[in-house]
Design an enzyme around this catalytic site. Structure first.
Site, PDB file in Angstrom:
ATOM      1  CG  HIS A  79      -1.718  -1.046   1.522  1.00 53.17           C
ATOM      2  ND1 HIS A  79      -2.900  -1.085   0.441  1.00 53.17           N
ATOM      3  CD2 HIS A  79      -1.677  -2.437   2.557  1.00 53.17           C
ATOM      4  CE1 HIS A  79      -3.095  -2.356   0.913  1.00 53.17           C
ATOM      5  NE2 HIS A  79      -2.660  -3.012   2.098  1.00 53.17           N
TER       6      HIS A  79
HETATM    7  O1  RIB Z   1      -5.041  -0.498   4.638  1.00 58.61           O
HETATM    8  C1  RIB Z   1      -3.611  -0.516   4.616  1.00 58.61           C
HETATM    9  C2  RIB Z   1      -3.226   0.564   5.239  1.00 58.61           C
HETATM   10  O2  RIB Z   1      -3.268   0.605   7.039  1.00 58.61           O
HETATM   11  C3  RIB Z   1      -1.683   1.180   5.117  1.00 58.61           C
HETATM   12  O3  RIB Z   1      -1.409   2.724   5.416  1.00 58.61           O
HETATM   13  C4  RIB Z   1      -1.442   0.197   6.260  1.00 58.61           C
HETATM   14  O4  RIB Z   1      -0.455   0.466   6.885  1.00 58.61           O
HETATM   15  C5  RIB Z   1      -2.389   0.421   7.769  1.00 58.61           C
HETATM   16  O5  RIB Z   1      -1.914   1.694   7.896  1.00 58.61           O
END
Ligand code: RIB
Ligand code: CA
Length: 313
Positions: free
Chosen positions: A243
């Site tokens: 992500h």
């Molecule tokens: O949903 C994914 C996000 O939530 C990413 O930023 C992960 O690190 C958590 O913070």
């Protein structure tokens, strides 16, 4: 040489936050003004330690590190040890970091750094709940003019949620903060699950990072090994969606991505759909777009960029 991009990074490390930091902290394109911790993946006590450790690992103790808010604006904190492990960065051995956090509160740092900037100068990268960004905008609304863009990992549209059926974790944890940011009037570049689920940490990709061979890449591969476990099972996929590095990858190589201008609003009332991002992809509301919504990525080129930059350590 084009001038460096002045950046404030707000994050909740998290293994994917760590890879985002590794990408940012040796990027000649970026002038990282400071790092701010926000409670999210794990509690603030662990986030502070994790962030300090990561700054040590990449030897960037010249970048000031701050602790921001240790809970969302309204709701109770929800954490994600089930994904990231007890430490929040499972996959590497904990150590006592040399890097010391500043005394100043992270929200006050965001305000002070923005106040001294030119109009439209500061890029904010946010890869955790948006609590600190929203609190800064509430406490000092005049800083909005100094913010060039807010580059966020969060939200979901066609992909569905990852912490509830309808919400992505960062936005779910602090939907009220997201509501403030979505209405701040500044350009928002939003990387939701629809694009992050296209960059999966498959075994080949983790092995390629491992094969780079320097200590930072070894640590990155070891963290991604752990990070991939939960989501591989959940999605019956190879690896996990990487992500957070999508945000910094866009700053370094914008052509990797495709976007659609959309109006995005967030649910802050219903427990059933709390934190849902209503992305008006087909423009059915007629509302003016307030977000550039990331909807595609060249995944192989993304990992090529990541590997190129990791090999520079
Ligand atoms: O949903 C994914 C996000 O939530 C990413 O930023 C992960 O690190 C958590 O913070
Ligand atoms: Ca994160």
């Amino acid at each position: 040489m084009t001038s460096k991009i002045p950046v404030i990074i707000d994050c909740d490390p998290g293994q994917d936050d760590a890879l985002m930091l590794f990408l940012a902290l040796n990027a000649p394109e970026l002038d990282v003004r400071g790092l701010v911790a926000v409670a999210g993946n794990v509690s603030m006590e662990k986030i502070k330690r994790n962030l300090a450790m990561l700054v040590d690992i990449v030897d960037r103790c010249d970048v000031p590190v701050f602790a921001g808010c240790n809970r969302p604006m309204v709701r109770e904190l929800v954490t994600a040890e089930h994904v990231h492990g007890e430490t929040g960065i499972n996959g590497i051995e904990l150590f006592e970091p040399n890097t010391q956090l500043q005394d100043r509160h992270g929200v006050d740092f965001i305000i002070a750094e923005s106040r001294t900037a030119q109009d439209n100068e500061i890029t904010i990268v946010a890869t955790g709940p948006l609590t600190n960004i929203a609190m800064a905008l509430v406490k000092a609304p005049e800083i909005a003019d100094k913010i060039k863009q807010i580059v966020i990992m969060g939200g979901a549209c066609f992909e569905g949620g990852n912490i509830t059926p309808s919400a992505e974790f960062n936005i779910y944890v602090d939907p009220h903060a997201c509501d403030v940011v979505l209405q701040c009037g500044r350009p928002i570049i939003l990387f939701g699950l629809d694009v992050t689920h296209k960059v999966m940490t498959t075994q080949n990709r983790v092995e390629a990072i491992q094969a780079i061979g320097n200590p930072v890449s070894q640590i990155a591969a070891s963290m991604l090994d752990f990070f991939g476990k939960h989501d591989s099972e959940k999605y019956s996929s190879g690896g996990a969606p990487l992500h957070d590095p999508c945000t910094v990858a866009w700053l370094l190589k914008p052509d990797l991505f495709k976007f659609k201008s959309c109006h995005v609003a967030v649910e802050t009332m219903s427990e059933l759909t709390m934190g849902h991002t209503a992305v008006d992809f087909w423009r059915v509301t007629g509302k003016k777009p307030n977000v550039e919504w990331a909807c595609d990525i060249d995944a192989d080129a993304f990992f090529q960029l990541l590997n190129e930059r990791l090999s520079l350590y």
